[in-house]
Design a protein around this motif. Sequence first.
Motif, PDB file in Angstrom:
ATOM      1  N   THR A   1       0.839  -1.194   0.000  1.00 39.83           N
ATOM      2  CA  THR A   1       0.000   0.000   0.000  1.00 39.83           C
ATOM      3  C   THR A   1       0.879   1.251   0.000  1.00 39.83           C
ATOM      4  O   THR A   1       2.022   1.222   0.450  1.00 39.83           O
ATOM      5  CB  THR A   1      -0.935   0.045   1.220  1.00 39.83           C
ATOM      6  OG1 THR A   1      -0.156   0.032   2.421  1.00 39.83           O
ATOM      7  CG2 THR A   1      -1.904  -1.134   1.219  1.00 39.83           C
TER       8      THR A   1
ATOM      9  N   THR B   1      -5.524   5.806   0.002  1.00 40.50           N
ATOM     10  CA  THR B   1      -4.609   4.673   0.198  1.00 40.50           C
ATOM     11  C   THR B   1      -4.718   3.741  -0.996  1.00 40.50           C
ATOM     12  O   THR B   1      -5.770   3.143  -1.234  1.00 40.50           O
ATOM     13  CB  THR B   1      -4.950   3.913   1.488  1.00 40.50           C
ATOM     14  OG1 THR B   1      -4.872   4.806   2.602  1.00 40.50           O
ATOM     15  CG2 THR B   1      -3.984   2.751   1.704  1.00 40.50           C
TER      16      THR B   1
ATOM     17  N   THR C   1      -3.878   0.328  -2.846  1.00 41.28           N
ATOM     18  CA  THR C   1      -3.468  -1.063  -2.662  1.00 41.28           C
ATOM     19  C   THR C   1      -3.007  -1.579  -4.015  1.00 41.28           C
ATOM     20  O   THR C   1      -3.786  -1.626  -4.975  1.00 41.28           O
ATOM     21  CB  THR C   1      -4.622  -1.913  -2.120  1.00 41.28           C
ATOM     22  OG1 THR C   1      -5.035  -1.393  -0.850  1.00 41.28           O
ATOM     23  CG2 THR C   1      -4.201  -3.367  -1.945  1.00 41.28           C
TER      24      THR C   1
END
Length: 208
Positions: free
Chosen positions: A36, A68, A70
């Motif tokens: 991440t 964020t 991923t």
Amino acid sequence: SCGPSTMTSTTVTVNPQPGTPTPIVGTTSRCRGAGTSLYTTSSTDATSYTWSVTGTGNSISGTGTTGTVTWAAGFSGTAVVSVTASNACGTSTSTSTTVTVNPLPGVPAAPSGITVRCQGAGSSTYTTTATNATSYTWSVTGSGNTVSGTGTIGTVTWAAGYAGTAVVSVTATNACGTSVASSTSVVVNPLPGVPTAPSGTTVRCQEA
């Protein structure tokens, strides 16, 4: 007497549009692999933010000033992280940043070269190739044998006294890591031994 009425007023609040988000702050280069990364921004008069990211398998979460990402384990290439700001009056234009996801080095092809030789001093060259590699590390087994080279060609120098099976191996490297090794076995056949002294009579009488 007649005359003007008293004034009646009302207040009108003119709410601002959300400002364009500031440049996104966060990593712009990484190595391929799951993980991440955080990205931040801000905007005047915003009540929420909408984040997005490109690239197969990548996803992003967050509705505030932080998004964020991923990262998909298998993704490499260029991804674009974008954000817009919103309030009751509308949505801003987007702000974006580009992230380069660098690939890992590929597994090298098995070293190509001779696989059988006779015992004795000398040298043999072996070649390989790997995707996304910037350098290579060669190795060879067998007492006294050595190998040189940091590119696609490795040169083995054979020890004069070595016989047996040697393994020539190579790994590929780039800024993101080192691959697993690929190997080739080489059989070094021994020279024939010196015969023992002939066994038989060493003294005899003269005869016709």
